[in-house]
Motif scaffolding. Sequence first.
Motif, PDB file in Angstrom:
ATOM      1  N   VAL A   5     -34.294  65.296   2.336  1.00 13.39           N
ATOM      2  CA  VAL A   5     -33.590  66.017   1.450  1.00 13.39           C
ATOM      3  C   VAL A   5     -32.117  65.929   1.391  1.00 13.39           C
ATOM      4  N   LEU A   6     -31.423  65.554   0.378  1.00 19.15           N
ATOM      5  CA  LEU A   6     -30.033  65.502   0.494  1.00 19.15           C
ATOM      6  C   LEU A   6     -29.522  66.816  -0.214  1.00 19.15           C
ATOM      7  N   VAL A   7     -28.677  67.414   0.622  1.00 16.55           N
ATOM      8  CA  VAL A   7     -28.053  68.722   0.390  1.00 16.55           C
ATOM      9  C   VAL A   7     -26.599  68.458   0.106  1.00 16.55           C
ATOM     10  N   THR A   8     -26.197  68.801  -1.179  1.00 17.50           N
ATOM     11  CA  THR A   8     -24.756  68.618  -1.745  1.00 17.50           C
ATOM     12  C   THR A   8     -23.768  69.830  -1.344  1.00 17.50           C
ATOM     13  N   GLY A   9     -22.699  69.862  -0.949  1.00 21.33           N
ATOM     14  CA  GLY A   9     -22.042  71.132  -0.638  1.00 21.33           C
ATOM     15  C   GLY A   9     -22.618  72.057   0.367  1.00 21.33           C
ATOM     16  N   GLY A  10     -23.097  71.458   1.446  1.00 20.88           N
ATOM     17  CA  GLY A  10     -23.825  71.995   2.495  1.00 20.88           C
ATOM     18  C   GLY A  10     -22.981  72.717   3.656  1.00 20.88           C
ATOM     19  N   ILE A  79     -35.529  64.243  -2.274  1.00 20.84           N
ATOM     20  CA  ILE A  79     -35.219  65.355  -3.113  1.00 20.84           C
ATOM     21  C   ILE A  79     -33.683  65.624  -3.002  1.00 20.84           C
ATOM     22  N   VAL A  80     -32.968  65.820  -3.908  1.00 21.76           N
ATOM     23  CA  VAL A  80     -31.608  66.154  -4.045  1.00 21.76           C
ATOM     24  C   VAL A  80     -31.365  67.371  -4.451  1.00 21.76           C
ATOM     25  N   VAL A  81     -30.599  68.299  -3.813  1.00 19.57           N
ATOM     26  CA  VAL A  81     -30.317  69.710  -4.284  1.00 19.57           C
ATOM     27  C   VAL A  81     -28.713  69.679  -4.189  1.00 19.57           C
ATOM     28  N   ASN A  82     -28.391  70.007  -5.611  1.00 20.09           N
ATOM     29  CA  ASN A  82     -26.730  69.717  -5.729  1.00 20.09           C
ATOM     30  C   ASN A  82     -26.296  71.340  -5.919  1.00 20.09           C
ATOM     31  N   PHE A  83     -25.582  71.689  -4.705  1.00 17.96           N
ATOM     32  CA  PHE A  83     -24.678  73.009  -4.471  1.00 17.96           C
ATOM     33  C   PHE A  83     -23.305  72.695  -4.569  1.00 17.96           C
ATOM     34  N   ALA A  84     -22.985  71.367  -4.445  1.00 15.31           N
ATOM     35  CA  ALA A  84     -21.656  71.112  -4.479  1.00 15.31           C
ATOM     36  C   ALA A  84     -20.894  71.626  -5.544  1.00 15.31           C
ATOM     37  N   ALA A  85     -19.648  72.324  -5.671  1.00 14.08           N
ATOM     38  CA  ALA A  85     -18.969  72.940  -6.889  1.00 14.08           C
ATOM     39  C   ALA A  85     -17.785  73.562  -6.546  1.00 14.08           C
ATOM     40  N   GLU A  86     -16.864  73.348  -7.417  1.00 13.94           N
ATOM     41  CA  GLU A  86     -15.786  74.404  -7.409  1.00 13.94           C
ATOM     42  C   GLU A  86     -16.359  75.740  -7.932  1.00 13.94           C
ATOM     43  N   ALA A 113     -27.170  58.288  -9.201  1.00 14.47           N
ATOM     44  CA  ALA A 113     -27.679  57.807  -7.881  1.00 14.47           C
ATOM     45  C   ALA A 113     -29.172  58.092  -7.956  1.00 14.47           C
ATOM     46  N   CYS A 114     -29.292  59.313  -8.547  1.00 16.65           N
ATOM     47  CA  CYS A 114     -30.888  59.569  -8.469  1.00 16.65           C
ATOM     48  C   CYS A 114     -31.657  58.778  -9.359  1.00 16.65           C
ATOM     49  N   ARG A 115     -31.160  58.266 -10.479  1.00 19.75           N
ATOM     50  CA  ARG A 115     -31.709  57.358 -11.524  1.00 19.75           C
ATOM     51  C   ARG A 115     -31.773  56.185 -10.773  1.00 19.75           C
ATOM     52  N   LYS A 116     -30.791  55.798 -10.219  1.00 14.08           N
ATOM     53  CA  LYS A 116     -30.678  54.180  -9.607  1.00 14.08           C
ATOM     54  C   LYS A 116     -31.765  54.003  -8.357  1.00 14.08           C
ATOM     55  N   TYR A 117     -31.813  55.006  -7.461  1.00 15.63           N
ATOM     56  CA  TYR A 117     -32.503  54.925  -6.173  1.00 15.63           C
ATOM     57  C   TYR A 117     -33.968  55.543  -6.475  1.00 15.63           C
ATOM     58  N   GLY A 118     -34.021  56.363  -7.484  1.00 12.66           N
ATOM     59  CA  GLY A 118     -35.569  57.167  -7.665  1.00 12.66           C
ATOM     60  C   GLY A 118     -35.610  58.440  -6.682  1.00 12.66           C
ATOM     61  N   VAL A 119     -35.870  59.361  -7.287  1.00 16.32           N
ATOM     62  CA  VAL A 119     -36.150  60.487  -6.225  1.00 16.32           C
ATOM     63  C   VAL A 119     -37.278  61.151  -7.023  1.00 16.32           C
ATOM     64  N   GLU A 120     -38.044  62.172  -6.406  1.00 14.74           N
ATOM     65  CA  GLU A 120     -39.216  63.015  -6.692  1.00 14.74           C
ATOM     66  C   GLU A 120     -38.434  64.344  -7.391  1.00 14.74           C
ATOM     67  N   ARG A 121     -37.257  64.687  -6.928  1.00 17.40           N
ATOM     68  CA  ARG A 121     -36.922  65.741  -7.788  1.00 17.40           C
ATOM     69  C   ARG A 121     -35.030  65.597  -7.532  1.00 17.40           C
ATOM     70  N   PHE A 122     -34.533  65.965  -8.748  1.00 17.00           N
ATOM     71  CA  PHE A 122     -32.940  66.561  -8.521  1.00 17.00           C
ATOM     72  C   PHE A 122     -32.848  68.024  -8.946  1.00 17.00           C
ATOM     73  N   HIS A 123     -32.497  68.662  -7.989  1.00 19.28           N
ATOM     74  CA  HIS A 123     -32.388  70.153  -8.554  1.00 19.28           C
ATOM     75  C   HIS A 123     -31.048  70.516  -8.543  1.00 19.28           C
ATOM     76  N   ALA A 233     -38.985  77.312  -3.212  1.00 26.02           N
ATOM     77  CA  ALA A 233     -40.124  77.698  -4.048  1.00 26.02           C
ATOM     78  C   ALA A 233     -40.125  76.826  -5.400  1.00 26.02           C
ATOM     79  N   VAL A 234     -38.838  76.733  -5.890  1.00 25.05           N
ATOM     80  CA  VAL A 234     -38.653  75.872  -7.173  1.00 25.05           C
ATOM     81  C   VAL A 234     -39.034  74.398  -6.731  1.00 25.05           C
ATOM     82  N   LEU A 235     -38.436  74.050  -5.650  1.00 21.12           N
ATOM     83  CA  LEU A 235     -38.733  72.451  -5.414  1.00 21.12           C
ATOM     84  C   LEU A 235     -40.297  72.254  -5.035  1.00 21.12           C
ATOM     85  N   GLU A 236     -40.724  73.274  -4.291  1.00 17.90           N
ATOM     86  CA  GLU A 236     -42.281  73.083  -4.084  1.00 17.90           C
ATOM     87  C   GLU A 236     -43.366  73.481  -5.052  1.00 17.90           C
TER      88      GLU A 236
END
Length: 338
Positions: A5-10, A79-86, A113-123, A233-236
Amino acid sequence: MNKTVLVTGGAGFIGSNFVYLLLDERPDWKVVCVDALTYAANIHTLNDAMKNPNFVFYKEDIRNREGIFDIFEKEHPDIVVNFAAESHVDRSIENPGIFLETNILGTQVMMDACRKYGVERFHQVGTDEVYGDLPLDRPDLFFHEDTPIHTSSPYSTSKASADLLTMAYHRTYGLPVTISRCSNNYGPYQFPEKLIPLMINNASQDKALPVYGEGLNVRDWLYVKDHCYGILAVLEKGKVGEVYNLGGHNEKANIEIVKIILKELDKPESLITYVTDRKGHDKRYAIDPSKANAELGWGPTTMFADGIKLTVQWYKDHMDWMRECSSGDYMKYYEEMY
Ligand code: NAD
Ligand code: TDX
């Protein structure tokens, strides 16, 4: 089953709580954290995670396409979960540009990046602020997933744009996306520019507590761990292409929150100082979480009375962490603001 799982803004508030939740609750998953370490991050927040062999950290900016693609090339996240933000509304009013860059264009880079490498979920981690606000005299109204987007601040507009782009990538390219939209979070590791840690920090030092306007604006408060369980829960269990509202049914006026904190810290209400209101200040946020309740079996489990005690105690026990955040840059911002 093992997942990466790749977590941005972690290294920020909610992202770090999510990293710890995953390391505890899904011990066979690898957690890849990507964070640019902006002013809002504190790398010491991740000290314990760094000791875990299932955790890896990359200092990288989600706007940097090449750097992000390199990480995908190495880690191949499922799986990618995108928290990173201002994330701070007041800063977006002073300086909107970086909000558009990180929150919209950064999200685009992550999805490319998700499109290019393929993921089962971008959240995409979203906010209830995309729905605008509700009037104070209509307690019967709530935000539903199909409430029209109607933003007020540059921050919420940038988040709404990211949500729209996320849905566009689903419809146009078939990217398997989900979005959660959450109400105000509170708990450990929140940067002390936000209402609750700011008030705890100031009150602990007997400094004035700046309450905007008359302090009557209402927010719906959710303990951060409950939010993190909601995302899991949303991911699973969530359905691709869907939005889920996550909220606490726990509305409080700002002034109530400030008085609760003062009571917890045994400090006088004379510290409260009413200051000029925020421009375009949203009146009331209130989430209807019934879709997440019904489809995901999710609901908050932390009562506010308990969560706020835990939170005040956590900051009292982590004053060093608070001081690290309140570095030169932050103090400059604070002095300009108040
Ligand atoms: P935060 O400001 O505490 O943390 C944001 C993190 O993102 C920081 O670690 C920062 O270094 C990192 N970051 C910022 N720009 C970056 C970039 N260009 N590249 C890589 N990393 C970058 O924010 P938070 O309160 O933890 O919010 C996390 C997410 O949840 C945000 O998307 C926010 O919109 C959303 N959200 C927050 C709340 C809330 O109450 N805090 C409620 C609903 C939704
Ligand atoms: O000093 C203050 N005095 C004050 O009265 C601050 C910092 C805030 N306030 C008020 C403004 C809001 O009505 O308290 C309320 C909460 O303010 P913030 O903590 O800045 O949060 P808010 O603007 O509600 O936005 C938060 O919730 C939704 C997060 O910062 C966003 O990232 C999230 O999307």
